[in-house]
Design a protein around this motif. Sequence first.
Motif, PDB file in Angstrom:
ATOM      1  N   THR A 298     -15.338  -9.632 -31.237  1.00  0.00           N
ATOM      2  CA  THR A 298     -13.885  -9.556 -31.335  1.00  0.00           C
ATOM      3  C   THR A 298     -13.484  -8.463 -32.314  1.00  0.00           C
ATOM      4  OG1 THR A 298     -14.010 -11.939 -31.105  1.00  0.00           O
ATOM      5  CG2 THR A 298     -11.859 -11.039 -31.479  1.00  0.00           C
ATOM      6  N   GLY A 299     -14.287  -8.306 -33.363  1.00  0.00           N
ATOM      7  CA  GLY A 299     -13.996  -7.248 -34.324  1.00  0.00           C
ATOM      8  C   GLY A 299     -14.477  -5.900 -33.827  1.00  0.00           C
ATOM      9  N   ASP A 300     -15.601  -5.902 -33.085  1.00  0.00           N
ATOM     10  CA  ASP A 300     -16.165  -4.652 -32.577  1.00  0.00           C
ATOM     11  C   ASP A 300     -16.280  -4.764 -31.061  1.00  0.00           C
ATOM     12  OD1 ASP A 300     -17.565  -2.422 -31.921  1.00  0.00           O
ATOM     13  OD2 ASP A 300     -19.429  -2.995 -32.917  1.00  0.00           O
ATOM     14  N   ARG A 301     -15.319  -4.175 -30.368  1.00  0.00           N
ATOM     15  CA  ARG A 301     -15.265  -4.381 -28.911  1.00  0.00           C
ATOM     16  C   ARG A 301     -16.278  -3.551 -28.137  1.00  0.00           C
ATOM     17  NH1 ARG A 301      -8.981  -4.404 -29.479  1.00  0.00           N
ATOM     18  NH2 ARG A 301      -8.745  -6.513 -30.220  1.00  0.00           N
ATOM     19  N   SER A 302     -17.040  -2.710 -28.859  1.00  0.00           N
ATOM     20  CA  SER A 302     -18.086  -1.950 -28.168  1.00  0.00           C
ATOM     21  C   SER A 302     -19.392  -2.749 -28.142  1.00  0.00           C
ATOM     22  CB  SER A 302     -18.310  -0.616 -28.880  1.00  0.00           C
ATOM     23  OG  SER A 302     -18.785  -0.843 -30.195  1.00  0.00           O
ATOM     24  N   ALA A 303     -19.394  -3.933 -28.790  1.00  0.00           N
ATOM     25  CA  ALA A 303     -20.612  -4.741 -28.857  1.00  0.00           C
ATOM     26  C   ALA A 303     -20.917  -5.368 -27.502  1.00  0.00           C
ATOM     27  CB  ALA A 303     -20.453  -5.831 -29.910  1.00  0.00           C
ATOM     28  N   LYS A 304     -22.191  -5.251 -27.071  1.00  0.00           N
ATOM     29  CA  LYS A 304     -22.617  -5.893 -25.822  1.00  0.00           C
ATOM     30  C   LYS A 304     -22.871  -7.363 -26.130  1.00  0.00           C
ATOM     31  CE  LYS A 304     -24.701  -1.738 -23.813  1.00  0.00           C
ATOM     32  NZ  LYS A 304     -24.397  -0.791 -24.894  1.00  0.00           N
ATOM     33  N   ILE A 305     -22.051  -8.231 -25.560  1.00  0.00           N
ATOM     34  CA  ILE A 305     -22.150  -9.646 -25.925  1.00  0.00           C
ATOM     35  C   ILE A 305     -22.899 -10.486 -24.892  1.00  0.00           C
ATOM     36  CG2 ILE A 305     -20.060  -9.584 -27.337  1.00  0.00           C
ATOM     37  CD1 ILE A 305     -18.732 -11.212 -24.949  1.00  0.00           C
ATOM     38  N   ARG A 306     -22.873 -10.076 -23.614  1.00  0.00           N
ATOM     39  CA  ARG A 306     -23.431 -10.963 -22.579  1.00  0.00           C
ATOM     40  C   ARG A 306     -23.967 -10.150 -21.404  1.00  0.00           C
ATOM     41  NH1 ARG A 306     -19.168 -15.148 -21.349  1.00  0.00           N
ATOM     42  NH2 ARG A 306     -19.580 -15.770 -23.509  1.00  0.00           N
ATOM     43  N   THR A 307     -25.066 -10.648 -20.819  1.00  0.00           N
ATOM     44  CA  THR A 307     -25.650 -10.008 -19.635  1.00  0.00           C
ATOM     45  C   THR A 307     -25.732 -11.033 -18.503  1.00  0.00           C
ATOM     46  OG1 THR A 307     -26.950  -8.442 -20.944  1.00  0.00           O
ATOM     47  CG2 THR A 307     -27.697  -8.852 -18.694  1.00  0.00           C
ATOM     48  N   TYR A 308     -25.286 -10.603 -17.326  1.00  0.00           N
ATOM     49  CA  TYR A 308     -25.326 -11.438 -16.113  1.00  0.00           C
ATOM     50  C   TYR A 308     -26.375 -10.809 -15.189  1.00  0.00           C
ATOM     51  CZ  TYR A 308     -20.705 -12.757 -17.957  1.00  0.00           C
ATOM     52  OH  TYR A 308     -19.657 -13.172 -18.762  1.00  0.00           O
ATOM     53  N   ASN A 309     -27.548 -11.427 -15.082  1.00  0.00           N
ATOM     54  CA  ASN A 309     -28.653 -10.865 -14.308  1.00  0.00           C
ATOM     55  C   ASN A 309     -28.791 -11.620 -12.989  1.00  0.00           C
ATOM     56  OD1 ASN A 309     -31.562 -10.769 -13.372  1.00  0.00           O
ATOM     57  ND2 ASN A 309     -31.656  -9.238 -15.002  1.00  0.00           N
ATOM     58  N   TRP A 310     -28.390 -10.959 -11.892  1.00  0.00           N
ATOM     59  CA  TRP A 310     -28.373 -11.609 -10.570  1.00  0.00           C
ATOM     60  C   TRP A 310     -29.773 -11.912 -10.036  1.00  0.00           C
ATOM     61  CZ3 TRP A 310     -23.374 -11.146 -11.574  1.00  0.00           C
ATOM     62  CH2 TRP A 310     -22.464 -11.864 -10.794  1.00  0.00           C
ATOM     63  N   PRO A 311     -30.733 -10.961 -10.092  1.00  0.00           N
ATOM     64  CA  PRO A 311     -32.060 -11.260  -9.516  1.00  0.00           C
ATOM     65  C   PRO A 311     -32.709 -12.488 -10.146  1.00  0.00           C
ATOM     66  CG  PRO A 311     -31.858  -8.913  -9.984  1.00  0.00           C
ATOM     67  CD  PRO A 311     -30.668  -9.571 -10.588  1.00  0.00           C
ATOM     68  N   GLN A 312     -32.510 -12.703 -11.455  1.00  0.00           N
ATOM     69  CA  GLN A 312     -33.125 -13.849 -12.141  1.00  0.00           C
ATOM     70  C   GLN A 312     -32.178 -15.051 -12.233  1.00  0.00           C
ATOM     71  OE1 GLN A 312     -34.723 -12.554 -15.939  1.00  0.00           O
ATOM     72  NE2 GLN A 312     -35.599 -10.712 -15.024  1.00  0.00           N
ATOM     73  N   GLY A 313     -30.937 -14.878 -11.764  1.00  0.00           N
ATOM     74  CA  GLY A 313     -29.956 -15.966 -11.792  1.00  0.00           C
ATOM     75  C   GLY A 313     -29.653 -16.450 -13.202  1.00  0.00           C
ATOM     76  N   ARG A 314     -29.679 -15.533 -14.163  1.00  0.00           N
ATOM     77  CA  ARG A 314     -29.493 -15.958 -15.564  1.00  0.00           C
ATOM     78  C   ARG A 314     -28.315 -15.247 -16.226  1.00  0.00           C
ATOM     79  NH1 ARG A 314     -31.072 -11.908 -19.003  1.00  0.00           N
ATOM     80  NH2 ARG A 314     -32.627 -10.448 -18.202  1.00  0.00           N
ATOM     81  N   VAL A 315     -27.782 -15.922 -17.237  1.00  0.00           N
ATOM     82  CA  VAL A 315     -26.745 -15.344 -18.096  1.00  0.00           C
ATOM     83  C   VAL A 315     -27.244 -15.489 -19.533  1.00  0.00           C
ATOM     84  CG1 VAL A 315     -24.370 -15.550 -18.919  1.00  0.00           C
ATOM     85  CG2 VAL A 315     -24.878 -15.933 -16.505  1.00  0.00           C
ATOM     86  N   THR A 316     -27.233 -14.382 -20.279  1.00  0.00           N
ATOM     87  CA  THR A 316     -27.694 -14.401 -21.672  1.00  0.00           C
ATOM     88  C   THR A 316     -26.560 -13.977 -22.590  1.00  0.00           C
ATOM     89  OG1 THR A 316     -29.975 -13.896 -21.044  1.00  0.00           O
ATOM     90  CG2 THR A 316     -29.356 -13.449 -23.325  1.00  0.00           C
ATOM     91  N   ASP A 317     -26.268 -14.818 -23.580  1.00  0.00           N
ATOM     92  CA  ASP A 317     -25.316 -14.433 -24.622  1.00  0.00           C
ATOM     93  C   ASP A 317     -26.123 -13.949 -25.818  1.00  0.00           C
ATOM     94  OD1 ASP A 317     -23.379 -14.728 -26.958  1.00  0.00           O
ATOM     95  OD2 ASP A 317     -22.090 -15.139 -25.238  1.00  0.00           O
ATOM     96  N   HIS A 318     -25.991 -12.657 -26.133  1.00  0.00           N
ATOM     97  CA  HIS A 318     -26.857 -12.015 -27.125  1.00  0.00           C
ATOM     98  C   HIS A 318     -26.509 -12.413 -28.561  1.00  0.00           C
ATOM     99  CE1 HIS A 318     -28.366  -9.745 -23.774  1.00  0.00           C
ATOM    100  NE2 HIS A 318     -27.142  -9.329 -23.485  1.00  0.00           N
ATOM    101  N   ARG A 319     -25.301 -12.903 -28.799  1.00  0.00           N
ATOM    102  CA  ARG A 319     -24.898 -13.239 -30.171  1.00  0.00           C
ATOM    103  C   ARG A 319     -25.642 -14.443 -30.710  1.00  0.00           C
ATOM    104  NH1 ARG A 319     -18.764 -13.506 -28.426  1.00  0.00           N
ATOM    105  NH2 ARG A 319     -19.883 -14.289 -26.602  1.00  0.00           N
TER     106      ARG A 319
END
Length: 356
Positions: A298-319
């Motif tokens: 929220t403070g740094d909007r260039s931060a990559k916070i989440r990845t949605y990976n379709w082949p593996q059917g996974r969602v990762t929240d990096h924080r």
Amino acid sequence: MLEKLETIKNRWEEIAEQMSDPAAMADMKRFVKLNKDYKELEPVVKAYKEYKNLLGNIQNAKEILANEKDPEFREMAKEELEELQPKLKEMEEEIRLLLIPKDPEDSKNAVMEIRAGTGGDEASIFAGDLFRMYQKYCESRGWKVDVVEMNEGTAGGFKAIVFNVIGEGAYGTLKFESGVHRVQRVPKTETQGRIHTSAASVVVLPEADEFDVELNEKDIRKDTYCSSGPGGQSVNTTYSAIRLTHIPTGIVVTCQDEKSQIKNLAKAMKVLRTRLYEREYNKYLEEMSSKRKTMVSTGDRSAKIRTYNWPQGRVTDHRIGLTLYNLQSIIDGDIQELIDKLQMAENAERLKEEFE
């Protein structure tokens, strides 16, 4: 803890007295603030009364054990004590969470903006997927989604979309979504089946009300024009679309979603207030993001916070290092688990700050 709770109860009673004062009722800005403070302190006061009652019952049971000779009475007191002691620990934990200073913006409506990033048409399609995800989530919460401005992508989705989320606590729930969301999948436009990585940025702001920002009409240039749809097709022939330019800052807001010029103007004014308020609010967010990893996006909007990976059917929240293998249900709006885990992480960090 009791001393702190007693102080809060006294403050709550003081606010109740002030609210009944005719002078406070005459000053609407002050009355709104008092009413908000009263409602925020109410759960703490309720918990304090229950906690005090529980402590009293424990003390009574201990006195019976210390002084009573009758074995039956002693056994009853012992059983009661065994039942009450775990409740005391639970209640103390609940009160600690209640005592964490709340972000004053959390109870507000939210203004959200999704913009396609790197990835061309696929990024626009993904921005559309994110919008539908939030739309379905908001529907499940009984919140209203009100589109203010959109720029559709050439192959579907959106290059950009701005919308209001109207519902109690919308901002406090959705604020963790700010940041860069990445998608890894084979785009519809890809002929050789290669996986691409694209991105879209999400910005979540608390909706500013009239008391947060004072707008001078002389500082706003208002232009009207005909609404248009995809490909420049005219939606209507009346000048219902609105463009507001805030002259001192150069901020421009447009709205053409409604057929009524008055409704479009009201929506555009809300967004303009929020954009102006954002400037001041960002200072607070930067301070918070330096303390809490959950809010870094929220403070740094260039931060990559989440990845949605379709082949593996996974969602990762990096924080918080959380990976869930239910991508389809998440993209269909089931994001509550992600939000709950982020809120838990933030509460843990705030508890650490408060009681260190």
